[in-house]
Design an enzyme around this catalytic site. Structure first.
Site, PDB file in Angstrom:
ATOM      1  N   HIS A  78       0.844  -1.197   0.000  1.00  0.00           N
ATOM      2  CA  HIS A  78       0.000   0.000   0.000  1.00  0.00           C
ATOM      3  C   HIS A  78       0.880   1.248   0.000  1.00  0.00           C
ATOM      4  CE1 HIS A  78       0.846  -0.449   4.282  1.00  0.00           C
ATOM      5  NE2 HIS A  78       0.407   0.780   4.491  1.00  0.00           N
ATOM      6  N   ASP A  82       6.195   4.756   4.864  1.00  0.00           N
ATOM      7  CA  ASP A  82       7.079   3.820   5.552  1.00  0.00           C
ATOM      8  C   ASP A  82       7.201   2.492   4.808  1.00  0.00           C
ATOM      9  OD1 ASP A  82       4.296   3.678   6.539  1.00  0.00           O
ATOM     10  OD2 ASP A  82       5.012   2.044   7.800  1.00  0.00           O
ATOM     11  N   HIS A  83       6.403   2.318   3.766  1.00  0.00           N
ATOM     12  CA  HIS A  83       6.497   1.135   2.904  1.00  0.00           C
ATOM     13  C   HIS A  83       7.080   1.463   1.532  1.00  0.00           C
ATOM     14  CE1 HIS A  83       3.841  -1.285   5.601  1.00  0.00           C
ATOM     15  NE2 HIS A  83       3.502  -0.055   5.963  1.00  0.00           N
TER      16      HIS A  83
END
Length: 268
Positions: A78, A82-83
């Site tokens: 998603h 932070d991803h």
């Protein structure tokens, strides 16, 4: 010595085909940090990366070191930074194509993820599941490896500890409950590999808890509406329902409450 969670910027093998490198970005929202999953069947030479993690050179360097730069594909669960913040550093270092639902994160020959598609790569079979709720673009991945190995990568849809926050878009909670039902249907026998928190040998009881928790929160919001009045706004309900939660987390809780209010009021 066998590593245990949390082990920052070190490769920790969890299943025969799944290892994790934990980014050193702990916070109230990321728990101990963001898990970047490195997938490959035993004996395979290339890897699949799931979520490159934050924009942190040290984390990217750890991923490049552990994979030798041999990354056949990167998948995004998603949109949250932070991803996805580390995407361009990883692409620059390895040339990996990147696939996601959102066009913003596609790189190289990477195409949009399609619900239900099967990706054969790195000796693995990876099935894409759309699991909206935490965000509209959230996806999970079923991992089927050699010798009957089965795992479930859930991004932020299901965490390794605690519960997740929902964005407050129209229909978020209804979509999330549907997503949890989808995950429950495929969970038996699968290891849970979340994007935050520890992994679990059995995904089913964790997802069952998530379903029960959502019903409990809905009941608490309904009770708050009875006490405060049917037109009560989200901040007042947060103060009522989340009174025992650190107030620094109330803004995130408000997003979930707004999703719950939309769910309740849309059903009359």
């Amino acid at each position: 010595m066998t590593l245990t969670h949390p082990a920052y910027e070190q490769l920790r093998q969890v299943t025969p085909s799944a290892a994790v490198v934990l980014a050193d970005n702990p916070s109230g929202m990321t728990l101990q940090g963001t898990n970047t999953w490195l997938l490959r069947a035993p004996g395979a030479t290339e890897y699949v990366v799931v979520d490159p993690g934050p924009e942190d050179r040290k984390h990217t360097e750890a991923l490049v070191h552990e994979t030798g730069g041999n990354i056949a594909l990167t998948l995004i669960t998603h949109k949250h930074h932070d991803h996805t913040g580390g995407i361009d550093h990883l692409v620059e270092a390895t040339g990996t194509p990147v696939r996601a639902k959102d066009s913003e994160f596609l790189r190289g020959r990477g195409a949009h993820l399609t619900d239900g598609e099967v990706i054969e790569v790195a000796g693995l079979r990876i099935t894409v599941l759309a699991t909206a709720g935490h965000t509209e673009d959230s996806h999970s991945f079923l991992l089927d490896g050699p010798d009957g190995e089965q795992a479930l990568l859930t991004g932020d849809t299901v965490l390794g500890s605690g519960t997740t926050v929902l964005e407050s878009w129209d229909g978020a909670l209804a979509a999330y409950l549907d997503s949890l039902d989808r995950l429950m249907a495929v969970a038996p026998g699968r290891t849970l590999l979340p994007a935050h928190g520890p992994d679990h040998a059995d995904a089913e009881p964790v997802i069952r808890y998530y379903l029960a928790h959502r019903q409990e929160r809905l009941n608490q919001v309904r009770a708050a509406l009875e006490k405060l009045g049917p037109k009560a706004e989200a901040p007042h309900i947060v103060a009522e329902v989340y009174a025992d939660v650190d107030k620094r987390l109330w803004p995130a809780a408000q997003s979930s409450v707004e999703a719950q209010l939309d769910y309740i009021r849309s059903r009359g």
